[in-house]
Design a protein around this motif. Structure first.
Motif, mmCIF file in Angstrom:
data_model
loop_
_atom_site.group_PDB
_atom_site.id
_atom_site.type_symbol
_atom_site.label_atom_id
_atom_site.label_comp_id
_atom_site.label_asym_id
_atom_site.label_seq_id
_atom_site.Cartn_x
_atom_site.Cartn_y
_atom_site.Cartn_z
ATOM 1 N N PRO A 35 0.619 -1.122 -0.029
ATOM 2 C CA PRO A 35 -0.072 -0.137 -0.141
ATOM 3 C C PRO A 35 0.437 1.358 -0.021
ATOM 4 O O PRO A 35 1.928 1.385 0.695
ATOM 5 N N SER A 36 0.039 2.542 -0.016
ATOM 6 C CA SER A 36 1.029 4.178 -0.702
ATOM 7 C C SER A 36 1.685 3.691 0.623
ATOM 8 O O SER A 36 2.466 4.860 1.171
ATOM 9 N N THR A 37 0.748 3.634 1.946
ATOM 10 C CA THR A 37 0.778 3.769 2.731
ATOM 11 C C THR A 37 2.145 3.597 3.383
ATOM 12 O O THR A 37 3.196 3.509 4.547
ATOM 13 N N HIS A 38 3.306 2.116 3.345
ATOM 14 C CA HIS A 38 4.401 1.683 3.827
ATOM 15 C C HIS A 38 5.436 2.579 2.580
ATOM 16 O O HIS A 38 6.522 2.117 2.581
ATOM 17 N N GLU A 39 5.139 3.279 1.346
ATOM 18 C CA GLU A 39 5.935 3.915 0.937
ATOM 19 C C GLU A 39 6.246 4.875 1.188
ATOM 20 O O GLU A 39 6.316 5.289 -0.415
ATOM 21 N N THR A 40 6.433 5.922 2.192
ATOM 22 C CA THR A 40 6.121 7.091 2.001
ATOM 23 C C THR A 40 7.075 8.241 0.774
ATOM 24 O O THR A 40 6.821 9.156 0.585
ATOM 25 N N ASP A 41 8.484 7.120 1.483
ATOM 26 C CA ASP A 41 9.360 8.085 1.074
ATOM 27 C C ASP A 41 9.796 7.542 -1.060
ATOM 28 O O ASP A 41 10.145 8.487 -1.762
ATOM 29 N N LEU A 42 9.535 6.636 -1.122
ATOM 30 C CA LEU A 42 9.515 6.446 -2.313
ATOM 31 C C LEU A 42 8.525 7.495 -3.178
ATOM 32 O O LEU A 42 8.493 7.699 -4.118
ATOM 33 N N ASN A 43 7.069 7.726 -2.609
ATOM 34 C CA ASN A 43 5.907 8.181 -2.983
ATOM 35 C C ASN A 43 6.297 9.821 -3.203
ATOM 36 O O ASN A 43 6.296 10.338 -4.402
ATOM 37 N N ARG A 44 7.175 10.913 -2.150
ATOM 38 C CA ARG A 44 7.825 11.752 -2.462
ATOM 39 C C ARG A 44 8.415 11.925 -3.453
ATOM 40 O O ARG A 44 8.567 13.157 -3.979
ATOM 41 N N ARG A 45 9.989 10.952 -3.706
ATOM 42 C CA ARG A 45 10.856 11.020 -5.007
ATOM 43 C C ARG A 45 9.918 10.926 -6.015
ATOM 44 O O ARG A 45 10.095 11.406 -6.756
ATOM 45 N N ALA A 46 8.640 9.911 -6.014
ATOM 46 C CA ALA A 46 7.503 9.858 -7.565
ATOM 47 C C ALA A 46 6.971 11.299 -7.670
ATOM 48 O O ALA A 46 7.097 11.283 -9.214
ATOM 49 N N VAL A 47 6.748 11.414 -6.222
ATOM 50 C CA VAL A 47 6.151 13.076 -7.064
ATOM 51 C C VAL A 47 7.044 13.915 -7.390
ATOM 52 O O VAL A 47 6.467 14.872 -8.026
ATOM 53 N N HIS A 48 7.726 14.366 -7.084
ATOM 54 C CA HIS A 48 9.290 14.978 -7.348
ATOM 55 C C HIS A 48 9.751 14.929 -8.424
ATOM 56 O O HIS A 48 10.050 15.882 -8.802
ATOM 57 N N LEU A 49 9.548 13.681 -8.966
ATOM 58 C CA LEU A 49 9.863 13.165 -10.203
ATOM 59 C C LEU A 49 8.755 13.372 -11.270
ATOM 60 O O LEU A 49 8.987 14.306 -12.358
ATOM 61 N N GLN A 50 7.315 13.354 -10.953
ATOM 62 C CA GLN A 50 6.586 14.037 -12.007
ATOM 63 C C GLN A 50 6.388 16.051 -11.880
ATOM 64 O O GLN A 50 6.169 16.112 -12.754
ATOM 65 N N GLN A 51 7.031 15.671 -10.495
ATOM 66 C CA GLN A 51 7.095 17.178 -10.787
ATOM 67 C C GLN A 51 8.031 17.961 -12.420
ATOM 68 O O GLN A 51 7.755 18.854 -12.933
ATOM 69 N N MET A 52 8.924 17.013 -11.749
ATOM 70 C CA MET A 52 10.388 17.746 -12.790
ATOM 71 C C MET A 52 9.921 17.450 -14.297
ATOM 72 O O MET A 52 10.611 18.239 -14.844
#
Length: 167
Positions: free
Chosen positions: A72-89
């Motif tokens: 689940p997303s709740t178990h991957e918060t660091d990976l989620n942050r990195r993916a969101v940052h990548l999308q922004q870039m």
């Protein structure tokens, strides 16, 4: 052109770019990922949650109800942050790439891909695949291909329609 990204929170991440041939790359930073993605890339499948959430999303609950096993997303918060940052870039660079979420285990199970010969049956050359991380990135590219052909079920994670459903 499509690609799969086996994104990691630390160390190398792995990209599989699929066009006429398969190109495999390893990179460490989001900047390197963006710099190495082709401008003509249409779909990027990433093994990370793409939205910030508290608790399970409705689609993740649906995945669980249908019997899928996933992280689940709740178990991957660091990976989620990195993916969101990548999308922004990607957005800031002006790349019009659609970013989707995939899960290598779900793609592998649904499409019965358990090794090189199975990948080859999907038209993928396996000579350059040297690690499990490369293999998972390729599974992302295959998921992107199925998504591009409208052969995925969207449950927050793109689930390719398995072979039995297509026959």
């Amino acid at each position: 052109m499509i690609a799969g990204l086996n994104l990691k929170t630390e160390g190398e991440s792995f990209i599989a770019i699929l066009d006429d041939e398969l190109e495999l790359l390893s990179v460490e930073t989001n900047e390197e990922i963006v710099d190495n993605l082709p401008e003509e890339l249409q779909i990027l499948a990433v093994n990370a949650p793409l939205e910030r959430v508290e608790g399970l999303t409705d689609k993740e609950e649906e995945l669980m109800e249908e019997g899928y096993q996933f992280t689940p997303s709740t178990h991957e918060t660091d990976l989620n942050r990195r993916a969101v940052h990548l999308q922004q870039m990607l957005f800031e660079k002006g790349m019009e790439v659609e970013v989707i979420r995939f899960d290598s285990m779900l793609t592998s199970k649904e499409l019965a891909i358990d090794g090189d010969s199975a990948l080859e049956s999907y038209g993928i050359e396996t000579d350059g695949i040297n690690s499990a991380e490369d293999f998972d990135a390729v599974l992302g590219a295959i998921t992107a291909r199925f998504y591009q052909q409208d052969q995925c079920k969207d449950l927050g994670i793109q689930i390719p329609e398995n072979i039995n459903q297509n026959t």
